[in-house]
Design a protein around this motif. Structure first.
Motif, PDB file in Angstrom:
ATOM      1  N   ASN A 171      -0.190  -3.496  23.954  1.00 60.07           N
ATOM      2  CA  ASN A 171       0.787  -3.199  25.011  1.00 60.07           C
ATOM      3  C   ASN A 171       1.153  -1.721  25.016  1.00 60.07           C
ATOM      4  OD1 ASN A 171       1.129  -5.965  25.736  1.00 60.07           O
ATOM      5  ND2 ASN A 171       2.454  -6.231  23.956  1.00 60.07           N
ATOM      6  N   TYR A 172       0.282  -0.882  24.420  1.00 60.49           N
ATOM      7  CA  TYR A 172       0.654   0.528  24.248  1.00 60.49           C
ATOM      8  C   TYR A 172       0.965   1.232  25.551  1.00 60.49           C
ATOM      9  CZ  TYR A 172      -4.170   1.874  25.471  1.00 60.49           C
ATOM     10  OH  TYR A 172      -5.363   2.051  26.112  1.00 60.49           O
ATOM     11  N   GLU A 173       0.312   0.818  26.642  1.00 57.09           N
ATOM     12  CA  GLU A 173       0.591   1.480  27.930  1.00 57.09           C
ATOM     13  C   GLU A 173       2.040   1.265  28.339  1.00 57.09           C
ATOM     14  OE1 GLU A 173      -2.548  -0.151  30.344  1.00 57.09           O
ATOM     15  OE2 GLU A 173      -3.705   1.696  30.226  1.00 57.09           O
ATOM     16  N   ALA A 180       7.943   6.187  24.591  1.00 59.64           N
ATOM     17  CA  ALA A 180       7.352   7.462  24.167  1.00 59.64           C
ATOM     18  C   ALA A 180       5.856   7.249  24.020  1.00 59.64           C
ATOM     19  CB  ALA A 180       7.943   7.896  22.831  1.00 59.64           C
ATOM     20  N   VAL A 181       5.113   8.350  24.212  1.00 58.47           N
ATOM     21  CA  VAL A 181       3.661   8.235  24.058  1.00 58.47           C
ATOM     22  C   VAL A 181       3.335   8.259  22.570  1.00 58.47           C
ATOM     23  CG1 VAL A 181       1.419   9.272  24.532  1.00 58.47           C
ATOM     24  CG2 VAL A 181       3.219   9.340  26.269  1.00 58.47           C
ATOM     25  N   VAL A 182       2.939   7.130  22.041  1.00 56.51           N
ATOM     26  CA  VAL A 182       2.613   7.070  20.614  1.00 56.51           C
ATOM     27  C   VAL A 182       1.159   6.677  20.362  1.00 56.51           C
ATOM     28  CG1 VAL A 182       4.961   6.673  19.807  1.00 56.51           C
ATOM     29  CG2 VAL A 182       3.508   4.719  20.365  1.00 56.51           C
ATOM     30  N   VAL A 183       0.509   6.097  21.365  1.00 56.96           N
ATOM     31  CA  VAL A 183      -0.914   5.804  21.196  1.00 56.96           C
ATOM     32  C   VAL A 183      -1.670   6.730  22.142  1.00 56.96           C
ATOM     33  CG1 VAL A 183      -2.721   4.057  21.332  1.00 56.96           C
ATOM     34  CG2 VAL A 183      -0.460   3.430  20.523  1.00 56.96           C
ATOM     35  N   ASP A 184      -2.303   7.717  21.521  1.00 61.59           N
ATOM     36  CA  ASP A 184      -2.878   8.830  22.277  1.00 61.59           C
ATOM     37  C   ASP A 184      -4.309   9.043  21.797  1.00 61.59           C
ATOM     38  OD1 ASP A 184      -1.870  12.361  22.329  1.00 61.59           O
ATOM     39  OD2 ASP A 184      -3.601  11.334  23.176  1.00 61.59           O
ATOM     40  N   PRO A 185      -5.291   9.025  22.718  1.00 64.74           N
ATOM     41  CA  PRO A 185      -6.692   9.149  22.290  1.00 64.74           C
ATOM     42  C   PRO A 185      -6.991  10.446  21.555  1.00 64.74           C
ATOM     43  CG  PRO A 185      -6.499   9.302  24.678  1.00 64.74           C
ATOM     44  CD  PRO A 185      -5.171   8.879  24.174  1.00 64.74           C
ATOM     45  N   LEU A 190      -9.669   6.761  16.962  1.00 63.71           N
ATOM     46  CA  LEU A 190     -10.280   5.522  16.479  1.00 63.71           C
ATOM     47  C   LEU A 190      -9.396   4.324  16.792  1.00 63.71           C
ATOM     48  CD1 LEU A 190     -11.477   6.905  13.017  1.00 63.71           C
ATOM     49  CD2 LEU A 190     -12.763   6.774  15.144  1.00 63.71           C
ATOM     50  N   PHE A 191      -8.095   4.501  16.550  1.00 65.48           N
ATOM     51  CA  PHE A 191      -7.153   3.427  16.835  1.00 65.48           C
ATOM     52  C   PHE A 191      -7.142   3.123  18.331  1.00 65.48           C
ATOM     53  CE2 PHE A 191      -3.753   0.657  15.699  1.00 65.48           C
ATOM     54  CZ  PHE A 191      -2.833   0.693  16.729  1.00 65.48           C
ATOM     55  N   PHE A 192      -7.153   4.188  19.112  1.00 66.63           N
ATOM     56  CA  PHE A 192      -7.137   4.053  20.566  1.00 66.63           C
ATOM     57  C   PHE A 192      -8.367   3.276  21.051  1.00 66.63           C
ATOM     58  CE2 PHE A 192      -5.727   5.170  24.721  1.00 66.63           C
ATOM     59  CZ  PHE A 192      -6.869   5.346  25.489  1.00 66.63           C
ATOM     60  N   GLN A 193      -9.509   3.628  20.436  1.00 66.52           N
ATOM     61  CA  GLN A 193     -10.765   2.963  20.795  1.00 66.52           C
ATOM     62  C   GLN A 193     -10.691   1.466  20.504  1.00 66.52           C
ATOM     63  OE1 GLN A 193     -14.034   5.397  19.312  1.00 66.52           O
ATOM     64  NE2 GLN A 193     -15.201   3.522  18.990  1.00 66.52           N
ATOM     65  N   TRP A 194     -10.173   1.112  19.331  1.00 66.05           N
ATOM     66  CA  TRP A 194     -10.057  -0.286  18.911  1.00 66.05           C
ATOM     67  C   TRP A 194      -9.137  -1.041  19.874  1.00 66.05           C
ATOM     68  CZ3 TRP A 194      -6.981  -1.836  13.902  1.00 66.05           C
ATOM     69  CH2 TRP A 194      -7.060  -3.234  13.700  1.00 66.05           C
ATOM     70  N   MET A 195      -7.980  -0.459  20.182  1.00 72.75           N
ATOM     71  CA  MET A 195      -7.013  -1.133  21.041  1.00 72.75           C
ATOM     72  C   MET A 195      -7.505  -1.268  22.473  1.00 72.75           C
ATOM     73  SD  MET A 195      -4.618  -2.274  19.243  1.00 72.75           S
ATOM     74  CE  MET A 195      -5.675  -2.372  17.792  1.00 72.75           C
ATOM     75  N   THR A 196      -8.197  -0.227  22.944  1.00 76.49           N
ATOM     76  CA  THR A 196      -8.708  -0.262  24.323  1.00 76.49           C
ATOM     77  C   THR A 196      -9.734  -1.380  24.477  1.00 76.49           C
ATOM     78  OG1 THR A 196      -8.511   2.129  24.225  1.00 76.49           O
ATOM     79  CG2 THR A 196      -9.512   1.239  26.187  1.00 76.49           C
ATOM     80  N   ALA A 197     -10.617  -1.514  23.470  1.00 72.23           N
ATOM     81  CA  ALA A 197     -11.631  -2.565  23.513  1.00 72.23           C
ATOM     82  C   ALA A 197     -10.986  -3.948  23.372  1.00 72.23           C
ATOM     83  CB  ALA A 197     -12.655  -2.339  22.408  1.00 72.23           C
ATOM     84  N   LEU A 198     -10.009  -4.032  22.458  1.00 66.26           N
ATOM     85  CA  LEU A 198      -9.323  -5.300  22.179  1.00 66.26           C
ATOM     86  C   LEU A 198      -8.567  -5.799  23.414  1.00 66.26           C
ATOM     87  CD1 LEU A 198      -8.924  -7.182  19.802  1.00 66.26           C
ATOM     88  CD2 LEU A 198      -7.118  -5.692  18.973  1.00 66.26           C
ATOM     89  N   LYS A 199      -7.993  -4.850  24.118  1.00 71.22           N
ATOM     90  CA  LYS A 199      -7.206  -5.152  25.308  1.00 71.22           C
ATOM     91  C   LYS A 199      -8.033  -5.875  26.390  1.00 71.22           C
ATOM     92  CE  LYS A 199      -5.513  -1.404  27.406  1.00 71.22           C
ATOM     93  NZ  LYS A 199      -5.288  -1.507  28.848  1.00 71.22           N
ATOM     94  N   HIS A 211       2.584  -6.240  32.244  1.00 68.78           N
ATOM     95  CA  HIS A 211       2.939  -4.844  32.002  1.00 68.78           C
ATOM     96  C   HIS A 211       4.316  -4.463  32.538  1.00 68.78           C
ATOM     97  CE1 HIS A 211       2.281  -0.451  31.714  1.00 68.78           C
ATOM     98  NE2 HIS A 211       2.905  -0.421  32.876  1.00 68.78           N
ATOM     99  N   ASP A 212       4.545  -4.675  33.833  1.00 70.57           N
ATOM    100  CA  ASP A 212       5.800  -4.215  34.453  1.00 70.57           C
ATOM    101  C   ASP A 212       7.014  -4.907  33.849  1.00 70.57           C
ATOM    102  OD1 ASP A 212       4.325  -3.847  37.777  1.00 70.57           O
ATOM    103  OD2 ASP A 212       4.406  -2.495  36.042  1.00 70.57           O
ATOM    104  N   LYS A 213       6.867  -6.195  33.609  1.00 69.98           N
ATOM    105  CA  LYS A 213       7.967  -6.977  33.029  1.00 69.98           C
ATOM    106  C   LYS A 213       8.300  -6.435  31.634  1.00 69.98           C
ATOM    107  CE  LYS A 213       9.177 -11.906  32.893  1.00 69.98           C
ATOM    108  NZ  LYS A 213       8.693 -13.248  32.570  1.00 69.98           N
ATOM    109  N   LEU A 214       7.256  -6.089  30.864  1.00 70.13           N
ATOM    110  CA  LEU A 214       7.447  -5.578  29.512  1.00 70.13           C
ATOM    111  C   LEU A 214       8.087  -4.191  29.529  1.00 70.13           C
ATOM    112  CD1 LEU A 214       6.990  -6.423  26.592  1.00 70.13           C
ATOM    113  CD2 LEU A 214       4.779  -5.291  26.666  1.00 70.13           C
TER     114      LEU A 214
END
Lengths: 226, 220
Positions: A171-173, A180-185, A190-199, A211-214
């Motif tokens: 839910n990083y987006e 705050a921007v905490v997940v930044d490519p 590497l973390f970003f890559q994992w989360m993007t694929a997992l998403k 997304h909007d509700k969250l």
């Protein structure tokens, strides 16, 4: 596959990553269950009876017997319904590694995201920097112990770390937008890559909150905790 | 059998959790005492993330975090089990072990603080004991039943370290009137031969921790 006769109920709240963990595990294993949305401002009698100590979600009720704490629920699900896909690895040393990183994620990173949400100004900046340092440690640790995560693909079944981390970090987006921007490519590629694929994994897609509700929920939580 | 080593520190209850598990299961091991004011380069190599003891080594491969180590030991050496067989009972045991591990930190917070912060930690500590007393399994000598299990091991800090902390900070939480079951458990736990033979001397600990607290409040 032996069909185990059982009644499974999950008490949860839609915004809670801890609850999403259990949903993912149950779905991954193909376990039928009934989901009950619990109103945390007006907890049901049943919920409190089976969960008197912490009174928190998620709570799993299996044939009337309660299990609480998301990590413990996941281990329970994997042990009771021990058919594949397995959530935890079979090898004890690998199991120790996933438990170590799950503990780090929950105690350091999850707590860190709350600290950011509940602070302001200079304190918030400090909290963000602290969090990013810990995320770097986590990222390097996962790269060393579980390099396969960095090439995660949809065809792989979700495992313990995917579920623990993805249930909130995917839910990083929403977090980036609301808090705050905490997940930044750039900072954590590497973390970003994992989360993007997992998403993009179908099971994850259908289980994450909208997304909007969250975003609205996170903004509201932030403004309430001044 | 592959070599088993434990890096620990004599004042630490977390270190003792591992010693008790190894002794209860009769696993031979080599113990390495770490000076926490001067950590060995080996320790920092084995535990770069937290830089803490205990660190458990099996065939040279490190496992860190005491509760993670306990689960590892339980899986590799299943004799004299520390967890029940039934998955639901295991989940209940893990719940209370985690509870003891998380909430037990309040006694150390009480030790490290003063004033309002200490009062807050003291309240947390008391609440932990209250929950344990309320939910203690009826008629069981140990939380694990007739023999010591993972919950008892996780609670070891309450049995042997909390009384020392109480004396140093000048509080009285372990009240036998408020916590009769817990106090009975503390007695039974410390009388169990393997535990009795593997506890740091309380007087030495009192002196050590008293000094630590003085150092804490001397630093600018």
């Amino acid at each position: 596959m032996e069909e185990k006769q059982s009644e499974v109920k999950l008490f949860g709240t839609w915004a809670s990553g801890y609850c999403t963990r259990v949903v993912l595990a149950l779905k991954a294993k193909g376990i039928p269950y009934r989901y009950i949305e619990e109103d945390l401002k007006n907890k049901s009698e049943l919920f409190l009876r089976y969960n008197p100590v912490h009174k928190k979600v998620p709570l799993l009720l299996h044939n009337g017997r309660p299990v609480s704490e998301s990590l413990i629920i996941l281990e329970y699900i994997d042990e009771y319904w021990n058919h594949s896909p397995k959530i935890l690895p079979d090898d004890p040393y690998k199991r120790a590694k996933v438990r170590f990183w799950a503990d780090f994620y929950d105690r350091k990173l999850k707590e860190g995201t709350v600290a950011i949400m509940t602070s302001r100004g200079k304190e918030k900046e400090k909290a963000i920097e602290g969090f990013l340092e810990l995320l770097k440690v986590f990222e390097e640790g996962i790269a060393k112990d579980f390099p396969e995560k960095l090439t995660f693909s949809n065809s792989q079944p979700l495992d313990f770390l995917d579920i623990i981390v993805g249930s909130s970090a995917c839910n990083y987006e929403a977090y980036n937008e609301a808090v705050a921007v905490v997940v930044d490519p750039k900072r954590n590629p590497l973390f970003f890559q994992w989360m993007t694929a997992l998403k993009e994994c179908p099971l994850m897609k259908e289980s994450l909150p909208p997304h909007d509700k969250l975003v609205a929920k996170m903004k509201s939580f932030q403004s309430r905790s001044v | 059998m592959e070599e088993v080593k434990l890096h620990g520190a004599w004042p630490s209850p977390f270190s003792y959790r591992i010693i008790w598990a190894l002794q209860l299961k009769g696993i031979p091991y080599e113990y390495v005492e770490e000076d926490l004011s001067n950590k060995s380069s080996l320790l920092l190599q084995y535990n770069p993330v937290h830089r803490k003891i205990p660190v458990f080594l099996h065939g040279g491969k490190p496992v860190c975090e005491s509760m993670v180590i306990l689960e590892y030991i339980e899986e590799v050496w299943p004799n004299n089990p520390l967890l029940p067989n039934d998955p639901n009972e295991r989940a209940v045991a893990r719940f209370w072990a985690k509870f003891a591990d998380d909430k037990g930190l309040s006694m150390w917070k009480m030790f490290r603080t003063e004033g309002n912060e200490q009062e807050k930690a003291r309240t947390e500590c008391q609440e932990m004991l209250r929950q344990l007393e309320e939910h203690w399994p009826a008629g069981k000598k140990f939380f694990g039943g007739g023999s010591i299990g993972m919950v008892d091991i996780a609670l070891g800090g309450v049995a042997h370290w909390l009384p020392v902390i109480e004396e140093i900070v000048g509080v009285n939480i372990l009240d036998p009137l408020a916590f009769p079951k817990l106090l009975k458990w503390i007695y039974n736990f410390k009388e169990e031969p393997i535990i009795k033979q593997n506890l740091p001397d309380q007087n030495e600990m009192f002196l050590f921790l008293k000094k630590q607290r003085e150092i804490l409040f001397l630093s600018p």
